[in-house]
Scaffold this motif. Structure first.
Motif, PDB file in Angstrom:
ATOM      1  N   VAL A  90       2.440  21.804  19.551  1.00  0.00           N
ATOM      2  CA  VAL A  90       3.156  22.047  18.252  1.00  0.00           C
ATOM      3  C   VAL A  90       2.639  23.400  17.698  1.00  0.00           C
ATOM      4  CG1 VAL A  90       3.304  19.808  17.791  1.00  0.00           C
ATOM      5  CG2 VAL A  90       1.282  20.943  16.691  1.00  0.00           C
ATOM      6  N   PRO A  91       3.321  23.853  16.646  1.00  0.00           N
ATOM      7  CA  PRO A  91       3.000  25.262  16.139  1.00  0.00           C
ATOM      8  C   PRO A  91       1.972  25.147  15.263  1.00  0.00           C
ATOM      9  CG  PRO A  91       5.696  24.824  15.709  1.00  0.00           C
ATOM     10  CD  PRO A  91       4.743  23.700  16.356  1.00  0.00           C
ATOM     11  N   LEU A  92       1.154  26.279  15.101  1.00  0.00           N
ATOM     12  CA  LEU A  92      -0.345  26.119  14.428  1.00  0.00           C
ATOM     13  C   LEU A  92       0.079  26.032  12.928  1.00  0.00           C
ATOM     14  CD1 LEU A  92      -3.334  26.248  14.564  1.00  0.00           C
ATOM     15  CD2 LEU A  92      -3.138  28.950  14.330  1.00  0.00           C
ATOM     16  N   ALA A  93      -0.344  24.922  12.258  1.00  0.00           N
ATOM     17  CA  ALA A  93      -0.214  24.823  10.601  1.00  0.00           C
ATOM     18  C   ALA A  93      -0.990  25.794   9.786  1.00  0.00           C
ATOM     19  CB  ALA A  93      -0.326  23.596  10.401  1.00  0.00           C
ATOM     20  N   ASP A  94      -0.606  26.078   8.827  1.00  0.00           N
ATOM     21  CA  ASP A  94      -1.248  27.093   7.963  1.00  0.00           C
ATOM     22  C   ASP A  94      -2.808  26.640   7.608  1.00  0.00           C
ATOM     23  OD1 ASP A  94       0.899  28.688   7.786  1.00  0.00           O
ATOM     24  OD2 ASP A  94       1.762  27.777   5.764  1.00  0.00           O
ATOM     25  N   SER A  95      -2.907  25.087   7.720  1.00  0.00           N
ATOM     26  CA  SER A  95      -4.298  24.501   7.191  1.00  0.00           C
ATOM     27  C   SER A  95      -5.161  24.602   8.543  1.00  0.00           C
ATOM     28  CB  SER A  95      -4.131  23.591   6.572  1.00  0.00           C
ATOM     29  OG  SER A  95      -3.615  22.522   7.212  1.00  0.00           O
ATOM     30  N   ALA A  96      -4.464  24.834   9.656  1.00  0.00           N
ATOM     31  CA  ALA A  96      -5.272  24.780  10.840  1.00  0.00           C
ATOM     32  C   ALA A  96      -5.729  26.113  11.321  1.00  0.00           C
ATOM     33  CB  ALA A  96      -4.614  23.857  11.606  1.00  0.00           C
ATOM     34  N   HIS A  97      -6.544  25.954  12.554  1.00  0.00           N
ATOM     35  CA  HIS A  97      -6.878  27.098  13.486  1.00  0.00           C
ATOM     36  C   HIS A  97      -7.029  26.736  14.887  1.00  0.00           C
ATOM     37  CE1 HIS A  97     -10.897  25.582  12.631  1.00  0.00           C
ATOM     38  NE2 HIS A  97     -11.174  26.190  13.490  1.00  0.00           N
ATOM     39  N   TYR A  98      -6.759  27.592  15.886  1.00  0.00           N
ATOM     40  CA  TYR A  98      -7.105  27.388  17.189  1.00  0.00           C
ATOM     41  C   TYR A  98      -8.712  27.194  17.393  1.00  0.00           C
ATOM     42  CZ  TYR A  98      -2.240  28.806  18.335  1.00  0.00           C
ATOM     43  OH  TYR A  98      -0.922  28.776  18.422  1.00  0.00           O
ATOM     44  N   ASP A 114     -16.806  25.235  17.621  1.00  0.00           N
ATOM     45  CA  ASP A 114     -16.127  24.370  17.122  1.00  0.00           C
ATOM     46  C   ASP A 114     -16.249  22.824  17.585  1.00  0.00           C
ATOM     47  OD1 ASP A 114     -15.097  25.821  15.159  1.00  0.00           O
ATOM     48  OD2 ASP A 114     -13.166  26.045  15.925  1.00  0.00           O
ATOM     49  N   ASP A 115     -16.114  21.775  16.831  1.00  0.00           N
ATOM     50  CA  ASP A 115     -15.940  20.250  17.353  1.00  0.00           C
ATOM     51  C   ASP A 115     -14.576  20.202  17.934  1.00  0.00           C
ATOM     52  OD1 ASP A 115     -18.619  20.000  17.459  1.00  0.00           O
ATOM     53  OD2 ASP A 115     -18.673  19.073  15.359  1.00  0.00           O
ATOM     54  N   ILE A 116     -14.291  19.617  19.102  1.00  0.00           N
ATOM     55  CA  ILE A 116     -12.827  19.389  19.410  1.00  0.00           C
ATOM     56  C   ILE A 116     -12.980  17.674  19.638  1.00  0.00           C
ATOM     57  CG2 ILE A 116     -11.251  19.614  21.045  1.00  0.00           C
ATOM     58  CD1 ILE A 116     -12.043  22.105  19.570  1.00  0.00           C
ATOM     59  N   SER A 117     -12.125  17.399  18.920  1.00  0.00           N
ATOM     60  CA  SER A 117     -11.882  15.656  19.198  1.00  0.00           C
ATOM     61  C   SER A 117     -10.675  15.473  20.006  1.00  0.00           C
ATOM     62  CB  SER A 117     -11.800  14.868  17.922  1.00  0.00           C
ATOM     63  OG  SER A 117     -13.061  14.957  16.966  1.00  0.00           O
ATOM     64  N   TYR A 122      -4.803  15.281  24.553  1.00  0.00           N
ATOM     65  CA  TYR A 122      -4.429  15.167  23.057  1.00  0.00           C
ATOM     66  C   TYR A 122      -5.330  16.017  22.074  1.00  0.00           C
ATOM     67  CZ  TYR A 122      -2.481  14.041  18.360  1.00  0.00           C
ATOM     68  OH  TYR A 122      -2.089  13.711  17.193  1.00  0.00           O
ATOM     69  N   VAL A 123      -5.082  16.843  21.590  1.00  0.00           N
ATOM     70  CA  VAL A 123      -6.063  17.470  20.364  1.00  0.00           C
ATOM     71  C   VAL A 123      -5.787  17.158  19.342  1.00  0.00           C
ATOM     72  CG1 VAL A 123      -7.005  19.604  19.535  1.00  0.00           C
ATOM     73  CG2 VAL A 123      -6.185  19.621  21.978  1.00  0.00           C
ATOM     74  N   ALA A 124      -6.625  16.020  18.788  1.00  0.00           N
ATOM     75  CA  ALA A 124      -6.718  15.324  17.439  1.00  0.00           C
ATOM     76  C   ALA A 124      -7.037  16.320  16.372  1.00  0.00           C
ATOM     77  CB  ALA A 124      -7.339  14.076  17.235  1.00  0.00           C
ATOM     78  N   LYS A 125      -8.037  16.975  16.608  1.00  0.00           N
ATOM     79  CA  LYS A 125      -8.710  17.753  15.261  1.00  0.00           C
ATOM     80  C   LYS A 125      -9.684  18.895  15.837  1.00  0.00           C
ATOM     81  CE  LYS A 125     -11.927  14.250  13.814  1.00  0.00           C
ATOM     82  NZ  LYS A 125     -12.623  13.312  12.651  1.00  0.00           N
ATOM     83  N   ILE A 126      -9.610  19.978  15.108  1.00  0.00           N
ATOM     84  CA  ILE A 126     -10.804  20.953  15.482  1.00  0.00           C
ATOM     85  C   ILE A 126     -11.676  21.338  13.925  1.00  0.00           C
ATOM     86  CG2 ILE A 126     -10.862  23.382  15.943  1.00  0.00           C
ATOM     87  CD1 ILE A 126      -8.367  23.150  17.502  1.00  0.00           C
ATOM     88  N   ASP A 127     -12.594  20.899  14.445  1.00  0.00           N
ATOM     89  CA  ASP A 127     -13.611  21.229  13.092  1.00  0.00           C
ATOM     90  C   ASP A 127     -14.617  22.143  13.285  1.00  0.00           C
ATOM     91  OD1 ASP A 127     -12.780  18.942  11.663  1.00  0.00           O
ATOM     92  OD2 ASP A 127     -13.876  17.632  12.944  1.00  0.00           O
TER      93      ASP A 127
END
Length: 348
Positions: free
Chosen positions: A226-234, A239-242, A343-348
């Motif tokens: 999906v496209p990168l949202a304004d509130s997110a980043h690659y 980074d912690d990847i879930s 599936y990349v759920a979140k990136i912190d």
């Protein structure tokens, strides 16, 4: 989690096929008693058996060898795929202690949908019992053979699936001999990618490393990103990847590992997870990082949270030339290509 990086090589391979310890010599009296059991079994039950060449002490007997293959015999250092069944002695109480045969496991009531039936081994004394090594070197692809072995050429005094100092009978079918395993897996990956891209042009593209150089034997599909949202980043370094994931052997699509409940159930597994169950690891741009296999680090680059990504790769980005026996019912053999959906759920 299966894709966590395993360091080092297990000198005494503990895998689905060969649950054996490093064979050790028994005491002199125990050795004599065992040789007596082996030789008397050969004479009483297998009158046509002959001592294996080089084992004149009667510790290893060839019960039968159907020479139907026409190819060259495997040499030390080559990789072989073979079917294997092991029985315990004495023969009057013989029972199968291990097998790679799906139908035998079904008859024994020990079949499992979470068990992989596809052996693949380096032909050397570090990864298989001496009795199997000796027999396989006399076989051609397609041959079947049966050998009677003393314990010190098989499971020794420490085999977890076999009582100490117990002779065994091995039945073997040699399926494949591979002299160049690296090229074999590169060809497997390329054939898979070509077949998918024929149906869906451009679905898989060759992956790139952190310097933007192409990665041989690594392909990635961004079809479900999906496209990168304004509130997110690659993903950025550290980074912690879930993630949620499902991994398969490329050769036969057998499910290697997953933390997705619906996928597990579809393959007859009995794991239980929830929608909030993720595996979290540290993303690193250091190619030598051992937190997870390289494929997982390369896979999540330029992938936004909420995306699926699919990767197909050779063992160079997985478990390499040593493989992994982290899960003994589903070992990853040396030079084994894999396919993962992540599936990349979140990136912190």
């Amino acid at each position: 989690m299966y894709f966590m990086k395993i360091k080092g090589y297990l000198l005494c391979a503990v895998t689905l096929l060969l649950l054996v310890g490093c064979a050790e010599e028994p005491s002199e009296s125990a050795r004599d008693n065992e040789l007596l059991l082996v030789s008397s079994t050969a004479e009483l039950y297998f009158p046509n058996a002959t001592p294996m060449q080089g084992y004149d002490d009667g510790s290893l007997w060839v019960i039968s060898h159907a020479q139907v293959g026409t190819g060259s015999k495997p040499m030390p250092g080559s990789y072989v795929a073979f079917d294997y069944t092991g029985k315990l002695l004495p023969i009057s109480q013989s029972k199968i202690f291990q097998t790679t045969s799906l139908w035998r496991d079904s008859l024994l009531g020990t079949f499992s949908t979470a068990k992989h039936y596809a052996p693949y081994f380096l032909l050397d004394t570090a990864s298989m019992p001496a009795s199997l090594l000796a027999m396989l070197q006399q076989m051609s692809v397609g041959d079947t053979a049966k050998v009677l072995s003393a314990s010190w050429l098989a499971s020794g005094t420490t085999g977890p699936a076999v009582p100490a100092n117990t002779p065994v009978i091995f039945t073997l079918i040699l399926r494949e001999v591979v002299s160049d395993p690296r090229q074999r897996e590169l060809d497997m990956v390329q054939r898979y990618v070509d077949s998918v891209n024929t149906l869906t042009p451009g679905r898989f593209v060759q992956g790139r490393d952190y310097e933007n150089s192409l990665l041989p034997g690594f392909y990635i599909s961004y079809t479900d990103t999906v496209p990168l949202a304004d509130s997110a980043h690659y993903a950025e370094d550290l980074d912690d990847i879930s993630v949620k994931y499902e991994g398969h052997y490329l050769q036969d699509n057998f499910l290697l590992d997953t933390n997705i409940d619906s996928v597990a159930k579809a393959y007859g597994w009995s794991i239980t997870t929830t929608d909030s169950t993720y595996f979290t690891y540290v993303f690193s741009e250091d190619a030598s990082s051992t937190a997870v296999i390289k494929a997982f680090q390369y896979a999540v680059r330029h992938v936004a949270p909420g995306s699926w990504v699919e990767v197909v790769f050779t063992s160079n980005y997985g478990y390499g030339k040593t493989g992994s026996s982290q899960v003994t019912s589903r070992p990853v053999y040396a030079y084994t290509p894999l396919r993962y959906r992540i599936y990349v759920a979140k990136i912190d």
